[in-house]
Design an enzyme around this catalytic site. Structure first.
Site: not given
Ligand code: NDP
Length: 286
Positions: A55, A99, A122
């Site tokens: 990422k 994460q 997200d």
């Protein structure tokens, strides 16, 4: 019988990343700074470390300022919330991502709920999940958004199509179902208690598999000309990866099928970058 075409997620993701780079450059031009993405990694899970590195690299290549906060697995909930509060308050931060999974001792819901919904790239905050249900603007989860982009790339009109989503997780299955509904599909949501899965797949023009069981959707179940999006990523004993769908069997009947790897997977990071740039523009216009 049709012979399906490969829906190449790697190529489409590259196109999305190029579009994002153009948008990120425009944001820099207009606002004097790059869009900013902050990734928080707690603990040393090896797979998470790889995802986070990817990422960070992808952000840099797209002209997004990416930063990673690596915290020890022993980090307390209050310390993690303190970091998220600082990132929420920092005006140069447009996207925040923790994460998952977080290590034992940390609460995943408390953690994701603490992210400013306007920076929740997200798309997991209840405000954004609610916006998706209500058809209101908001940040949407990356993998489902990637699936919709793949479907769009086929050029097939979705309105009126019968779609089945197999899997109902908050991260993947449920949001894809809502997005297909918003695209005017007639949607069936299947899960582990569904009793007639084969019959439901056989009548579906769009099949999205998000289960995590190697090749559980047999090629022979796929309707002629259907589009098959395989979200599943399963590692076999020999180390190779496969999806939830019998790829070769599906390809013999479908019009389009995503491979695994190189299907949905690359789209997820591309959509994270897209969400970051979208968040940057949305915040700047408030
Ligand atoms: P979850 O384990 O959270 O959800 C799996 C879903 O599959 C559940 O809803 C479950 O039903 C359903 N299910 C389990 N067994 C069956 C069955 N026999 N028949 C029908 N449905 C069944 O997984 P995720 O949604 O997080 O991920 C799904 C897959 O997608 C995984 O392989 C994951 O690795 C992959 N993935 C890929 C991404 C990518 O970027 N390509 C990103 C995220 C995930 P129930 O609710 O009843 O238990």
């Amino acid at each position: 019988m049709t012979t399906g075409q490969v829906l190449d997620g790697r190529a489409i993701a590259a196109a999305v990343r190029a579009e994002v780079a153009v948008d990120a450059a425009r944001f820099l031009d207009q606002h004097g700074r790059q869009p900013g993405l902050e990734v928080v990694l707690v603990g040393e899970d090896p797979a998470s470390q790889v995802y986070v590195r990817n990422k960070e690299r992808a952000a840099g290549q797209a002209g997004i300022r990416g930063a990673v906060h690596r915290l020890p697995a022993s980090t307390s909930q209050s310390d993690l919330l303190g970091l998220l509060a600082r990132l929420n308050a920092d005006d140069t931060v447009d996207g925040i991502l923790v994460q998952l999974p977080v290590p034992e001792g940390l609460d995943e819901l408390v953690t994701t709920d603490a992210i400013d919904p306007a920076k929740d790239v997200d798309g997991l905050h209840p405000m954004n999940a609610g916006a998706l249900v209500a058809g209101r603007p908001g940040l949407q989860p990356c993998t489902p958004r990637g699936c919709m982009r793949l479907l769009r790339e086929t050029g097939i009109e979705l309105t009126g199509k019968r779609a089945i989503v197999i899997g109902r997780s908050n991260l993947v299955g449920k949001p894809i179902g809502l997005m297909l509904l918003a695209a005017n599909c007639t949607v069936t949501m299947a899960h582990s208690r569904t009793v007639d899965l084969e019959d439901r797949v056989r009548e579906s023009d769009v099949v999205v598999a998000a289960v995590g069981r190697p090749r559980m959707i047999e090629g022979g179940w796929v309707k002629d000309g259907a589009v098959v999006i395989d979200v599943g990523i399963n590692r076999l004993e020999d180390g190779t990866l496969c999806g939830d769908v019998d790829y070769e069997g599906a390809l013999a009947r479908a019009s389009w099928v995503t491979p695994v790897p190189r299907g949905v997977g690359p789209m997820t990071i591309a959509m994270l970058l897209q969400n970051t740039v979208d968040a940057a523009f949305a915040r700047a216009s408030r």
